[in-house]
Design a protein around this motif. Structure first.
Motif, PDB file in Angstrom:
ATOM      1  N   LEU A 145      98.882  16.249  41.420  1.00  0.00           N
ATOM      2  CA  LEU A 145      97.911  16.610  42.453  1.00  0.00           C
ATOM      3  C   LEU A 145      98.068  18.099  42.714  1.00  0.00           C
ATOM      4  O   LEU A 145      99.154  18.564  43.045  1.00  0.00           O
ATOM      5  CB  LEU A 145      98.243  15.797  43.711  1.00  0.00           C
ATOM      6  CG  LEU A 145      97.348  15.897  44.929  1.00  0.00           C
ATOM      7  CD1 LEU A 145      95.966  15.352  44.628  1.00  0.00           C
ATOM      8  CD2 LEU A 145      97.961  15.112  46.085  1.00  0.00           C
ATOM      9  N   ILE A 146      96.988  18.855  42.512  1.00  0.00           N
ATOM     10  CA  ILE A 146      97.056  20.301  42.703  1.00  0.00           C
ATOM     11  C   ILE A 146      96.221  20.681  43.925  1.00  0.00           C
ATOM     12  O   ILE A 146      95.031  20.409  43.982  1.00  0.00           O
ATOM     13  CB  ILE A 146      96.563  21.037  41.428  1.00  0.00           C
ATOM     14  CG1 ILE A 146      97.464  20.638  40.254  1.00  0.00           C
ATOM     15  CG2 ILE A 146      96.580  22.543  41.636  1.00  0.00           C
ATOM     16  CD1 ILE A 146      97.089  21.247  38.931  1.00  0.00           C
ATOM     17  N   LEU A 147      96.884  21.262  44.925  1.00  0.00           N
ATOM     18  CA  LEU A 147      96.196  21.558  46.193  1.00  0.00           C
ATOM     19  C   LEU A 147      96.137  23.057  46.430  1.00  0.00           C
ATOM     20  O   LEU A 147      97.057  23.791  46.060  1.00  0.00           O
ATOM     21  CB  LEU A 147      96.940  20.910  47.368  1.00  0.00           C
ATOM     22  CG  LEU A 147      97.158  19.406  47.290  1.00  0.00           C
ATOM     23  CD1 LEU A 147      98.638  19.115  47.330  1.00  0.00           C
ATOM     24  CD2 LEU A 147      96.459  18.709  48.431  1.00  0.00           C
ATOM     25  N   SER A 179     101.280  22.852  45.123  1.00  0.00           N
ATOM     26  CA  SER A 179     100.443  23.260  46.239  1.00  0.00           C
ATOM     27  C   SER A 179     100.549  24.758  46.467  1.00  0.00           C
ATOM     28  O   SER A 179     101.643  25.299  46.600  1.00  0.00           O
ATOM     29  CB  SER A 179     100.902  22.480  47.468  1.00  0.00           C
ATOM     30  OG  SER A 179     100.274  22.942  48.613  1.00  0.00           O
ATOM     31  N   VAL A 180      99.401  25.446  46.484  1.00  0.00           N
ATOM     32  CA  VAL A 180      99.409  26.858  46.860  1.00  0.00           C
ATOM     33  C   VAL A 180      99.556  26.911  48.369  1.00  0.00           C
ATOM     34  O   VAL A 180      98.834  26.237  49.084  1.00  0.00           O
ATOM     35  CB  VAL A 180      98.082  27.537  46.443  1.00  0.00           C
ATOM     36  CG1 VAL A 180      97.947  28.897  47.091  1.00  0.00           C
ATOM     37  CG2 VAL A 180      98.009  27.671  44.945  1.00  0.00           C
ATOM     38  N   GLU A 181     100.525  27.673  48.862  1.00  0.00           N
ATOM     39  CA  GLU A 181     100.805  27.649  50.292  1.00  0.00           C
ATOM     40  C   GLU A 181     100.818  29.031  50.930  1.00  0.00           C
ATOM     41  O   GLU A 181     101.427  29.962  50.407  1.00  0.00           O
ATOM     42  CB  GLU A 181     102.170  26.994  50.555  1.00  0.00           C
ATOM     43  CG  GLU A 181     102.171  25.493  50.500  1.00  0.00           C
ATOM     44  CD  GLU A 181     101.312  24.842  51.562  1.00  0.00           C
ATOM     45  OE1 GLU A 181     100.827  25.540  52.485  1.00  0.00           O
ATOM     46  OE2 GLU A 181     101.099  23.614  51.469  1.00  0.00           O
ATOM     47  N   HIS A 182     100.163  29.148  52.077  1.00  0.00           N
ATOM     48  CA  HIS A 182     100.373  30.299  52.941  1.00  0.00           C
ATOM     49  C   HIS A 182     101.232  29.862  54.120  1.00  0.00           C
ATOM     50  O   HIS A 182     101.757  30.657  54.867  1.00  0.00           O
ATOM     51  CB  HIS A 182      99.041  30.829  53.462  1.00  0.00           C
ATOM     52  CG  HIS A 182      98.486  31.923  52.612  1.00  0.00           C
ATOM     53  ND1 HIS A 182      99.222  33.014  52.235  1.00  0.00           N
ATOM     54  CD2 HIS A 182      97.266  32.081  52.043  1.00  0.00           C
ATOM     55  CE1 HIS A 182      98.493  33.800  51.478  1.00  0.00           C
ATOM     56  NE2 HIS A 182      97.298  33.248  51.342  1.00  0.00           N
ATOM     57  N   ASN A 183     101.288  28.525  54.253  1.00  0.00           N
ATOM     58  CA  ASN A 183     101.997  27.933  55.371  1.00  0.00           C
ATOM     59  C   ASN A 183     103.482  27.783  55.000  1.00  0.00           C
ATOM     60  O   ASN A 183     103.899  26.811  54.395  1.00  0.00           O
ATOM     61  CB  ASN A 183     101.352  26.567  55.630  1.00  0.00           C
ATOM     62  CG  ASN A 183     101.896  25.891  56.854  1.00  0.00           C
ATOM     63  OD1 ASN A 183     103.009  26.186  57.290  1.00  0.00           O
ATOM     64  ND2 ASN A 183     101.123  24.974  57.396  1.00  0.00           N
TER      65      ASN A 183
END
Lengths: 227, 270
Positions: A145-147, A179-183
């Motif tokens: 799963l890529i988010l 998951s690409v995250e800024h959080n």
């Protein structure tokens, strides 16, 4: 498992290269958060992992058969678009040629959104909408799963719900998550490893190591600001 | 009124149009391509002119020409990603340029007016058959591609990743738009075809339902527009194109007013 070996990438034939010599392996069952500044190549890396871009140099070998992508919620969504949650999932079901209609309600159940099947997509909150996109992705019974920034534009309470759902998919259903995250809080709490991209270079680090790097680079930019 | 055979033909074509136009229009409007529909309907004049000069059926020639222009738009879209409206100007210049040159040079000996404004009297049996075949093929194609078209319209990037051949479907869709336009030319005339493609959809969007219901409502509205348009134009002896366009605007405005009054009355009672 997906392995990138000496991967370089540029959008124009003669460079400049956006990704420089990336080497990384993502194992089955991993929960990887990809972090880095804007323009560091995170989205490009996602597209490479999804095979929607091909590397300019180097190889990508993947054993994942069913990668799925959950886009950023606010990126393209037209909130006036006349479509119900059921219809969004149904056209995906038809595209994937899944016979069972129950799969729609089954995947809505996984994200606790069964009650909203007849709601218009534009009337949902950011968090609810993100859960619908996750449900849509789950219909394809993915192995990875890529988010893309799943908590972007989502209030704090819904954020924790979303990460609980993603974590459950990863831990109980054994789906690899990238998951690409800024959080950063979410990245540190949920992921097994963090991949840090910076100016085209990348490396894995533990959440603690990343915190160190983050503080260090911010201290440096503070010094520039002071100058 | 219906015992005139030309009127029977006209009503039959009108019923097909009432289904076909909003069906295609729904996807055009929601993808913000309503101007593409408008451009292609004007571009079809080139096809009509070529058809009249070469003595081929203008419905067929306009279908071929409009398909070609539709495909040109799709190709140019790759090159002018950020300036989509510029493509429409280019295609309009080319197509209307061809049409005006042919018509003004005196090569066409028929009255072109009826293709611009629409006409009830000119729908012949052979036209009816051409229209039937084109409509049947278009409806069948939309039925087969329905879910993929909905997916692309809602989320083109997602559709691509899910494995839909978006490029191919976009080309097929251009041809469908061309077919719809050439079917509509006879009755409503090419100047106001887009009123039949876009306005019923705009009206149905006011109701605020899901995709399928919005589509059904837009078919209902387009049915009202075109049947009323035909009847009134028959009585007042005007071209059906103008009357149909006016009714479609009237229906949209009434819906907007009704919605406003309805919601104000709810707010008052609460």
């Amino acid at each position: 498992m997906i392995t990138l070996e000496k991967v370089w990438f540029t959008y124009t034939p003669n460079g400049p290269y956006l990704l420089l010599n990336l080497n990384l392996t993502i194992n089955d069952g991993d929960y990887i958060s990809v972090v880095g500044d804007n323009g560091s190549g995170k989205t490009t890396l996602m597209k490479l992992l999804l095979h929607s871009l091909a590397p300019s140099k180097g190889t990508i070998v993947s054993t994942f058969r069913k990668p799925v992508y959950v886009p950023q919620r606010f990126e393209n969504l037209n909130t006036q678009f006349p479509i119900t949650v059921y219809e969004v999932l149904n056209c995906y079901r038809k595209t994937l040629k899944i016979k069972e209609k129950d799969s729609i309600f089954h995947s809505l159940e996984q994200v606790n959104m069964c009650a909203y099947s007849q709601s218009l997509i534009g009337t949902l909150s950011g968090g609810q909408c993100q859960r619908i996109f996750i449900a849509r992705a789950l219909m394809g019974q993915p192995d990875v799963l890529i988010l893309d920034e799943p908590s972007n534009g989502v209030d704090l309470k819904s954020q924790s719900e979303i990460y609980q759902i993603i974590k459950k998919i990863n831990r109980s259903d054994k789906v690899t998550v990238i998951s690409v995250e800024h959080n950063l809080k979410a990245a540190m709490e949920n992921s097994t490893r963090i991949y840090h991209l910076s100016q085209g270079h990348g490396h894995f680090c533990s959440p603690e190591e990343y915190m160190q790097e983050y503080l260090l680079s911010n201290a440096r930019s503070d010094r520039y600001a002071a100058l | 009124m219906l015992h005139y055979s030309f009127m029977q033909n006209a009503v039959l074509v009108a019923i097909l149009l009432a289904i076909l136009c909003p069906l295609i229009g729904m996807f055009l409007v929601l993808r913000r391509y309503s101007m593409i529909g408008d451009t292609l309907s004007h571009a079809s004049l080139a096809g009509v002119a070529v058809g009249l000069v070469t003595n081929t059926n203008p419905i067929i020639s306009s279908f071929l020409a409009t398909s070609l222009f539709g495909i040109i738009i799709e190709i140019l879209r790759e090159h002018f990603k950020r300036y989509a409206e510029l493509i429409l100007v280019i295609v309009l210049s080319l197509s209307v340029g061809i049409a005006i040159t042919i018509i003004s040079a005196g090569a066409v000996h028929t009255n072109v007016e009826m293709y611009l404004f629409g006409s009830i009297l000119t729908v012949s049996r052979s036209d009816l058959y051409t229209v039937l075949i084109l409509s049947a093929i278009s409806l069948a194609t939309v039925a087969v591609l329905y879910h993929q078209l909905v997916f692309i319209t809602f989320d083109e990037e997602g559709a691509k990743i899910a494995g839909i051949q978006t490029k191919l479907i976009n080309y097929i869709f251009s041809v469908l738009v061309a077919a719809t336009i050439s079917v509509a030319i006879r009755i409503v005339g090419l100047l106001v075809i887009s009123s039949l493609i876009s306005l019923p959809v705009a009206t149905a969007l006011q109701i605020g339902k899901g995709f399928k219901l919005t589509l059904l409502f837009s078919i209902l509205f387009s049915f009202i527009d075109i049947i009323l348009g035909l009847m009134i134009s028959f009585w007042i002896n005007a071209a059906p194109g103008g009357v149909t366009a006016l009714i479609s605007v009237f229906l949209l405005v009434s819906t907007l007013l009704f919605k406003k009054l309805y919601f104000t009355s709810i707010a008052v009672t609460e």
